[in-house]
Design a protein around this motif. Structure first.
Motif, PDB file in Angstrom:
ATOM      1  N   VAL A 341      -5.078  21.241   1.158  1.00  0.00           N
ATOM      2  CA  VAL A 341      -6.365  20.567   1.002  1.00  0.00           C
ATOM      3  C   VAL A 341      -6.712  19.897   2.327  1.00  0.00           C
ATOM      4  N   SER A 342      -7.942  20.086   2.770  1.00  0.00           N
ATOM      5  CA  SER A 342      -8.435  19.375   3.948  1.00  0.00           C
ATOM      6  C   SER A 342      -9.683  18.590   3.557  1.00  0.00           C
ATOM      7  N   THR A 343     -10.000  17.571   4.309  1.00  0.00           N
ATOM      8  CA  THR A 343     -11.151  16.723   3.999  1.00  0.00           C
ATOM      9  C   THR A 343     -12.052  16.597   5.224  1.00  0.00           C
ATOM     10  N   GLU A 344     -13.314  16.348   4.953  1.00  0.00           N
ATOM     11  CA  GLU A 344     -14.287  16.123   6.021  1.00  0.00           C
ATOM     12  C   GLU A 344     -15.259  15.057   5.547  1.00  0.00           C
ATOM     13  N   SER A 345     -15.539  14.111   6.423  1.00  0.00           N
ATOM     14  CA  SER A 345     -16.447  13.008   6.089  1.00  0.00           C
ATOM     15  C   SER A 345     -17.762  13.173   6.833  1.00  0.00           C
ATOM     16  N   THR A 361     -17.305  12.161   1.539  1.00  0.00           N
ATOM     17  CA  THR A 361     -16.076  12.892   1.843  1.00  0.00           C
ATOM     18  C   THR A 361     -16.009  14.138   0.976  1.00  0.00           C
ATOM     19  N   ASN A 363     -13.776  17.516  -0.084  1.00  0.00           N
ATOM     20  CA  ASN A 363     -12.463  18.146  -0.087  1.00  0.00           C
ATOM     21  C   ASN A 363     -12.614  19.661  -0.071  1.00  0.00           C
ATOM     22  N   TYR A 364     -11.874  20.310   0.798  1.00  0.00           N
ATOM     23  CA  TYR A 364     -11.851  21.770   0.882  1.00  0.00           C
ATOM     24  C   TYR A 364     -10.480  22.263   0.415  1.00  0.00           C
ATOM     25  N   TYR A 365     -10.489  23.259  -0.434  1.00  0.00           N
ATOM     26  CA  TYR A 365      -9.252  23.786  -1.008  1.00  0.00           C
ATOM     27  C   TYR A 365      -8.994  25.177  -0.425  1.00  0.00           C
ATOM     28  N   GLU A 394     -14.920  24.272  -2.086  1.00  0.00           N
ATOM     29  CA  GLU A 394     -15.058  22.836  -1.868  1.00  0.00           C
ATOM     30  C   GLU A 394     -15.383  22.116  -3.165  1.00  0.00           C
ATOM     31  N   SER A 395     -14.775  20.960  -3.321  1.00  0.00           N
ATOM     32  CA  SER A 395     -15.081  20.011  -4.405  1.00  0.00           C
ATOM     33  C   SER A 395     -14.900  20.600  -5.795  1.00  0.00           C
TER      34      SER A 395
END
Length: 482
Positions: A341-345, A361, A363-365, A394-395
């Motif tokens: 999992v990565s995140t981007e704000s 924010t 979340n990318y899976y 995502e999400s």
């Protein structure tokens, strides 16, 4: 039998001979669980569960809805269904109920029309005051569905190292219950359990002492605890390797050699890069037969990364055990998939004169490559293969990613959503007994208005898989015949 992968010399291309799709069903608000329970003589049984309701549906074998009805256990109080296990033309329902300050674990047996065959039984009282959170229940079923194991860790802070287990037979007789602590470990964690049709149960405990952010290898020791019904005694077998740490393992019964096989991934340092596979074989009594650390080869890394020679930062990152298939000769096929999992704000300024700012924010899976290793009954690598795929959503919690595994008579079939190119094509890898792999497109899911939850698929015959599809608030079930 699903644990048997028959070896075959012939190679054939995968073709989905046919598929059937149920009509779209508008979901009620709060529905959050869609499970294919299996088959009985009348068709395919599925469950659609929400927070306060549990609906059972029966589909004919051509996926036409025959009936749909709520599961009523004639209880007063808040009921939460934990597990439904089909047994020929009946089913056993395990559930918890909260009522008048009590939290109880119960079981009921129902017929194929969901009518109670006999009054439900109380397996145990979990608390004398209503719990805000019920412990996460885990379930294991013996091969012939003669015995059922329910096990969980205690939520009570004072007893958080306590573990509870209950064994019930098909007539809802409580065979035994046990509460125990693994005093050999400082921070024990109950990982998984298996049981046979007669007297034995096996519990796998991990020593969870490896504390590191984003660490996929939390266990520095693994213990097998064998429990005998007749003697009510535990036998303990410890696995540890100096300097090595482990993922949660997969455990399977090998009925050919009458052994228990345990396999997972290992690393020499905390983080998310794996060095290889650890494999243990045990006698039914718990005595260890063999333990092996099998390092991933340089050739496999070249296949994974596409670089020859591999670059400095190439490695087996974010891999987790996915499946283990026992072969007829007591070797195994071990599957492990890379997911993270990565995140981007994203910052946004205030509107007009209202000022302030906020951030979002996302979340990318990521569910990417699958590594398959064939390991002989002497614990040496016969072949290894990388199945290349890239899945990013995502999400959504990643529920539309990963794969469904169908263990066909002469091959393994891995079904997944291929999101490449901006459209979703339901696709499959077919793996032969010698490791050769073919990739095939089953159909364009977007054009058919489907979004399969492949990971929730269930094999219902030697060559059939049923998969839920959830798109724009509508639920459908897809049956594929290979």
């Amino acid at each position: 039998m699903l644990l048997v992968f028959l070896l075959a010399a012939s190679i054939k291309l995968l073709s989905a001979q046919s598929y059937e799709v149920s009509l779209p069903e508008k979901l009620n608000y709060g529905s959050n669980r869609f499970e294919v329970l299996g088959t009985n003589r009348d068709g395919i049984v599925a469950m659609n569960a929400g927070k306060n309701s549990h609906t059972i549906e029966l589909y004919s074998f051509d996926m036409k809805l025959k009936w749909k009805k709520p599961l009523s256990l004639k209880e007063v109080g808040f009921v939460n269904i934990g597990k439904i296990i089909l047994i020929e033309d009946s089913a056993i329902v395990f559930y918890t109920i909260q009522y008048k300050g009590m939290t109880m674990l119960k079981a009921a047996k129902v017929d194929e029309q969901l009518n109670l065959i006999r009054p439900s039984i109380t397996i145990d009282t979990l608390a004398t005051s209503t719990l805000l959170n019920v412990p996460k229940m885990n379930y294991s079923v013996s091969a012939n569905k003669k015995r059922f194991l329910i096990y969980f860790e205690d939520l009570n802070i004072a007893d958080k190292r306590s573990m509870h287990a209950f064994c019930v037979d098909a007539l809802l007789n409580l065979k035994w219950k046990n509460a125990f602590r693994s005093t050999d470990f400082l921070e024990p964690e109950l990982l998984t359990a298996e049981l046979d049709d007669s007297l034995l149960c096996w519990f796998v405990i991990g020593e969870n002492q490896v504390k590191n952010l984003r660490n996929d290898f939390p266990y520095n020791k693994i213990m097998l605890m064998t429990f005998n019904d007749s003697s009510m005694v535990f036998t303990k077998t410890l696995t540890e390797e100096a300097g090595m740490i482990f993922t949660e393992p997969i455990v399977r019964r090998d009925f050919n050699s009458n052994q228990l096989i345990l396999a997972g991934l290992y690393s020499d340092s905390p983080g998310n890069e794996s060095d290889g596979i650890f494999l243990n074989r045990y006698q039914n009594t718990g005595a260890i037969v063999a333990d092996k650390m099998i390092q991933f080869s340089a050739d496999l890394l070249i296949n994974l990364s596409g670089n020859n020679p591999p670059k400095r930062n190439d490695g087996f990152y974010f891999f987790h055990p996915s499946a283990m298939i026992i072969k007829k000769n007591s070797g195994i096929i071990f599957l492990t998939e890379s997911h993270s999992v990565s995140t981007e704000s994203f910052n946004s300024t205030g509107y007009g004169n209202f000022g302030g700012s906020s951030s979002l924010t996302v979340n990318y899976y990521h569910y990417n490559e699958i590594v398959a290793c064939s390991i002989s009954n002497t614990d040496s690598i016969e072949w290894s293969q990388v199945l290349h795929k890239k899945q990013q959503t995502e999400s959504d919690g990643g529920i539309f990613s990963s794969f469904a595994l169908l263990i066909a008579p002469t091959e393994l079939i891995l079904i997944y959503n291929d999101f490449a190119g901006g459209t979703n094509v339901l696709s499959a890898f077919t793996m032969q007994s010698d490791g050769k792999v073919n990739r095939t497109e089953i159909f364009n899911a977007d054009k058919k208005g489907l979004l399969p939850l492949a990971v929730a698929g269930k094999q219902v015959s030697p060559n059939e898989m049923v998969i839920p599809s959830l798109k724009k608030g509508y639920l459908q079930y897809l049956k594929i015949l290979f």
